[in-house]
Scaffold this motif. Structure first.
Motif, PDB file in Angstrom:
ATOM      1  N   ALA A  27      36.439  39.147  36.341  1.00 32.78           N
ATOM      2  CA  ALA A  27      36.948  40.448  35.827  1.00 32.78           C
ATOM      3  C   ALA A  27      35.754  41.398  36.162  1.00 32.78           C
ATOM      4  CB  ALA A  27      37.295  40.471  34.471  1.00 32.78           C
ATOM      5  N   LEU A  28      36.046  42.672  36.541  1.00 35.55           N
ATOM      6  CA  LEU A  28      34.890  43.640  36.818  1.00 35.55           C
ATOM      7  C   LEU A  28      34.800  44.510  35.754  1.00 35.55           C
ATOM      8  CD1 LEU A  28      35.236  44.579  40.389  1.00 35.55           C
ATOM      9  CD2 LEU A  28      33.822  42.707  39.545  1.00 35.55           C
ATOM     10  N   THR A  29      33.646  45.365  35.791  1.00 37.96           N
ATOM     11  CA  THR A  29      33.671  46.587  34.572  1.00 37.96           C
ATOM     12  C   THR A  29      34.391  47.806  35.277  1.00 37.96           C
ATOM     13  OG1 THR A  29      31.663  47.094  35.532  1.00 37.96           O
ATOM     14  CG2 THR A  29      31.558  45.629  33.601  1.00 37.96           C
ATOM     15  N   ASN A  30      34.855  48.526  34.288  1.00 44.29           N
ATOM     16  CA  ASN A  30      35.357  50.040  34.869  1.00 44.29           C
ATOM     17  C   ASN A  30      34.486  51.027  34.852  1.00 44.29           C
ATOM     18  OD1 ASN A  30      35.147  50.353  32.042  1.00 44.29           O
ATOM     19  ND2 ASN A  30      37.328  50.187  31.603  1.00 44.29           N
ATOM     20  N   PRO A  31      34.574  52.080  35.136  1.00 39.93           N
ATOM     21  CA  PRO A  31      33.389  53.076  35.167  1.00 39.93           C
ATOM     22  C   PRO A  31      32.734  53.127  33.936  1.00 39.93           C
ATOM     23  CG  PRO A  31      35.460  53.888  36.598  1.00 39.93           C
ATOM     24  CD  PRO A  31      35.625  52.707  35.790  1.00 39.93           C
ATOM     25  N   GLN A  32      33.588  52.882  32.848  1.00 40.45           N
ATOM     26  CA  GLN A  32      32.910  53.185  31.462  1.00 40.45           C
ATOM     27  C   GLN A  32      32.001  51.977  31.071  1.00 40.45           C
ATOM     28  OE1 GLN A  32      36.454  53.876  31.649  1.00 40.45           O
ATOM     29  NE2 GLN A  32      35.817  55.844  32.273  1.00 40.45           N
ATOM     30  N   ASP A  33      31.798  51.075  31.935  1.00 40.36           N
ATOM     31  CA  ASP A  33      31.111  49.898  31.674  1.00 40.36           C
ATOM     32  C   ASP A  33      31.770  48.916  30.796  1.00 40.36           C
ATOM     33  OD1 ASP A  33      29.022  49.742  33.422  1.00 40.36           O
ATOM     34  OD2 ASP A  33      27.772  50.834  32.261  1.00 40.36           O
ATOM     35  N   ARG A  34      33.109  49.041  30.625  1.00 39.55           N
ATOM     36  CA  ARG A  34      33.718  47.954  29.728  1.00 39.55           C
ATOM     37  C   ARG A  34      34.655  47.358  30.801  1.00 39.55           C
ATOM     38  NH1 ARG A  34      35.107  49.912  24.809  1.00 39.55           N
ATOM     39  NH2 ARG A  34      35.655  47.687  24.518  1.00 39.55           N
ATOM     40  N   LEU A  35      34.918  46.103  30.160  1.00 42.88           N
ATOM     41  CA  LEU A  35      35.498  44.971  31.181  1.00 42.88           C
ATOM     42  C   LEU A  35      37.004  45.620  31.334  1.00 42.88           C
ATOM     43  CD1 LEU A  35      34.462  42.319  32.104  1.00 42.88           C
ATOM     44  CD2 LEU A  35      36.030  41.307  30.213  1.00 42.88           C
ATOM     45  N   GLU A  36      37.362  45.527  32.650  1.00 41.85           N
ATOM     46  CA  GLU A  36      38.629  46.088  33.221  1.00 41.85           C
ATOM     47  C   GLU A  36      39.532  45.482  32.531  1.00 41.85           C
ATOM     48  OE1 GLU A  36      38.783  45.516  37.350  1.00 41.85           O
ATOM     49  OE2 GLU A  36      38.521  43.323  37.092  1.00 41.85           O
TER      50      GLU A  36
END
Lengths: 494, 228
Positions: A160-169
């Motif tokens: 899983a990658l992080t979203n632009p808010q640096d949270r897990l997508e």
């Protein structure tokens, strides 16, 4: 450790087959050979078992071989009794040899397998690195990473990658406890496992996709029972490759953004520099004339006073036009801005534009020839009006003779042209003519720099074109071509 | 007794210029810098006319126009910048009499005020029924339209359209107002009707339809029948 023959039932059947074959062969050659040769047959069977089967099966096979040799061939035959010490030693040695061989073979096989596995993993890393270097989006990196993890650690592996808010997508396939483990990785930028809370699930490990102090996501894998540390190492290598690719992409993105910002800044700077130049001149005139009236009115003749007032008015009007053009250019360069299109009459737009420029045309140099019954256009009337005013203004400024304004329909296009008898525009300067603030100050006149750029932008926003050609006999002809859409019929004639 | 004009404008310089220019013309000027102040002054100082600037700090003025229209036909002129098209049209449709685009000359301002004052009281007195300018003469009572002394034949719709402009002579009439009043509410978006019929009218009335003397186009807003 895996044996060459995979199914347990098959392996045991293979043991029985080996022992039976050795016994049958021993019985067949019994009349011709000594016990030693028969013992060799059993040794062969045990060797084969070692080679093809697991350690347990090989040991059982060795025991069976010794028992069978004892039973069938060692005198007294058909019993498990052994009458000579020599035979007893032979049996014992054989058991030892069988066990040793089996251990050697299994060890070797394990090493070969390990070598093959690490070779496969090395190849996987290499391939992944190649593919990642060609990837151009985080989405692609995720797909490549998911595939590589599945190939190495089975379908339970996930990423899983992080979203632009640096949270897990939000990945729907992620189990809550795996997600929690990944979030721990993101927070700590470290792998979690038995020695680091929280322990996700037995044998599940989460690793961060971290590079240069930044974390781009996390992977979760199920460690196999065998060689867990090598597998974890491989997972780390994969994660590191993915993180590097994501780092490279984020660097690229910020570089592009920085370059775009720099370009925008440059355009804005040019624009501001030019417009402040264009603003300063009329402002200087206005300020000069008005302060002169303020301080020297008593000494100025009525004619001089009137001339100063006239300058103030003219320059103020010019500033108005400049403001309108700047406003329209800003509107048109905003891609989100929609035109206010409606059915519009060319005759009306021409009429309104003429009404606006006539005060600057006391000699009535502009002569319009607009045929009746032109088709209606789907257009933004304010913008088209501005376009015509700009063209007519320029023609008045840059020429002294008559100015033509004519319209014509050619197939699906309407052409609206303004012709003057000015000095004309050299072919080399035509391309630059429609760019904001590209005007060369050839004529000592000012203000056309923005006007033609606005005209061109307006034409293009309407799906049309603006072009300039030379006139035979001198001068320029600016032609606006606009598409004519199918006319809207009157539903009823009330 | 001089006529009282309420100037609603938040910019001090323009307000001062308008105030002195109007005072010179013999108007009594009261000023407001916000909509709320304007609302209070409309109620309590009984102005004869309002000049309303768009883009005031406390609202877009629609409320003020509605309130004024509910109670009187007090002339109300919108003063707007070029990028306030939509707002301007909304206020005209809500009942404002006319508009003036910034920047404007004092001459234009006074002309608009004169026209608006001429129409004052049209709701009570008989509406304008006769219009004459240059060689054009329109009599709504006898339905006679003369150009250079020659009768002009108009279709019923053309006449209705012209009559609507005559009743507001000198003032802008928005597209929506013309469409709903001549064709009906259902036609309020059929701008192409207006373009075609106005084209026909210009062909019959104007010497140079592409540079009209009488039927003036207010781009993107509506039409105005010239009075001077």
């Amino acid at each position: 450790m895996t044996a060459t023959v995979r199914q347990p039932a098959l392996r045991w059947a293979f043991v029985i087959l080996l022992l039976t074959s050795a016994t049958m062969a021993g019985l067949l050659i019994d009349p011709y050979v000594s016990l030693t040769s028969q013992a060799m047959l059993y040794v062969l069977a045990v060797e084969l078992a070692c080679y093809r089967l697991g350690q347990l099966e090989a040991a059982v096979c060795a025991l069976g071989a010794v028992a069978a040799l004892n039973f069938f061939f060692v005198p007294p035959r058909w019993t498990f009794a052994v009458d000579q010490r020599e035979h007893l030693i032979a049996l014992a040695v054989m058991l030892l040899v069988a066990t040793l061989t089996s251990r050697l073979a299994t060890g070797m096989r394990r090493e070969t397998q390990a070598a093959r596995l690490s070779e496969g993993r090395a190849r996987q890393l290499q391939e992944l690195a190649t593919r990642l270097s060609a990837s151009s989006s985080a989405h692609e990196v995720r797909a490549l990473g998911q595939a590589a993890l599945a190939a190495a650690f089975g379908p339970t592996a996930c990423l899983a990658l992080t979203n632009p808010q640096d949270r897990l997508e939000d990945t729907p396939a992620l189990a809550p406890e795996v997600r929690a483990g990944m979030e721990y990785c993101l927070r700590e930028n470290a792998a979690n496992g038995p020695d680091s809370a929280p322990d996700v699930r037995p044998r599940t490990r989460c690793l961060p996709l971290g590079e240069q102090g930044r974390v781009f996501g996390a992977v979760a894998i199920q460690l196999p029972g065998a060689q867990p540390s090598e597998s974890l190492e491989h997972a780390r290598a994969l994660a590191s490759l993915l993180a590097q690719a994501l780092w490279r992409l984020s660097l690229n993105a910020s570089m592009l953004a920085a370059r775009g910002e720099a370009q925008r800044q440059e355009v804005l700077n040019t624009f501001l520099a030019s417009i402040s130049h264009d603003l300063r001149t009329p402002l200087a005139t206005i300020l000069g004339a008005s302060t002169s009236l303020q301080t020297q009115r008593d000494r100025l003749s009525p004619v001089q006073q009137a001339r100063m007032l006239e300058s103030i008015t003219t320059e103020a009007r010019y500033l108005g036009t400049l403001t309108d053009n700047t406003l329209q250019l800003a509107r048109l360069s905003n891609p989100m801005q929609e035109l206010h299109r409606d059915w519009e009459s060319v005759e009306e737009i021409v009429g309104a534009a003429l009404a606006r420029v006539r005060p600057q045309d006391p000699m009535r140099r502009i002569r319009s020839e607009i045929p009746a019954n032109l088709p209606l256009l789907r257009a933004d009337p304010v913008l088209l009006g501005q376009l015509l005013v700009n063209l007519l203004d320029n023609a008045l400024k840059y020429s002294d003779a008559a100015i033509g304004l004519d319209a014509e329909v050619r197939q699906d296009w309407l052409e609206l042209c303004v012709s003057d008898r000015g000095r004309g525009i050299p072919a080399t300067e035509r391309a630059a003519l429609f760019r904001p603030y590209s005007r060369g100050d050839r004529s000592g006149q000012r203000g056309a720099g923005l006007g033609l750029a606005v005209c061109d932008a307006i034409a293009r926003a309407h799906g049309g074109t603006l072009a300039v050609t030379d006139r035979t006999g001198g001068g320029s002809r600016f032609c606006l071509r606009l598409p004519v859409e199918p006319q809207h019929p009157l539903e009823e004639a009330p | 007794m001089s006529l009282r004009v309420l100037v609603v404008e938040d910019d001090r310089e323009i307000r001062t210029v308008m105030q002195s220019a109007l005072a010179v013309e013999g108007f009594e000027v009261v000023t407001a810098v916000s909509l709320s102040e304007a609302q209070a002054l409309v109620r309590h100082s009984a102005p004869d006319m309002v000049l309303l600037d768009l883009g005031l700090p406390d609202g877009d003025g629609t409320e003020l126009v509605r309130e004024v229209r509910q109670r009187s036909n007090l002339p109300l002129i919108i003063v707007s910048a070029r990028d306030q098209e939509a707002q301007k049209i909304r206020l005209l449709d809500a009942g404002a009499d006319d508009y003036l685009s910034k920047p404007f000359s004092i001459g234009e301002l006074l002309a608009r005020i004169r026209v608006a004052l001429r129409h004052r009281g049209t709701a009570l007195e008989p509406a304008v029924t006769l219009h004459e300018l240059d060689d054009l003469s329109i009599n709504l009572g006898t339905r006679l339209v003369l150009r250079a002394g020659q009768p002009v034949h108009l279709t019923p719709t053309e006449f209705k359209l012209l009559a609507r402009l005559v009743r507001s002579a000198g003032r802008v009439v928005t597209h929506r107002q013309l469409l709903t009043e001549v064709w009906g509410e259902a036609f309020s978006a059929h701008t192409h009707y207006l373009r075609l019929y106005m084209g026909q009218l210009r062909a019959k009335i104007e010497r140079e339809p592409a540079e009209p003397r009488h039927l003036l186009t207010e781009i993107g807003v509506g039409y105005r029948l010239a009075t001077a």
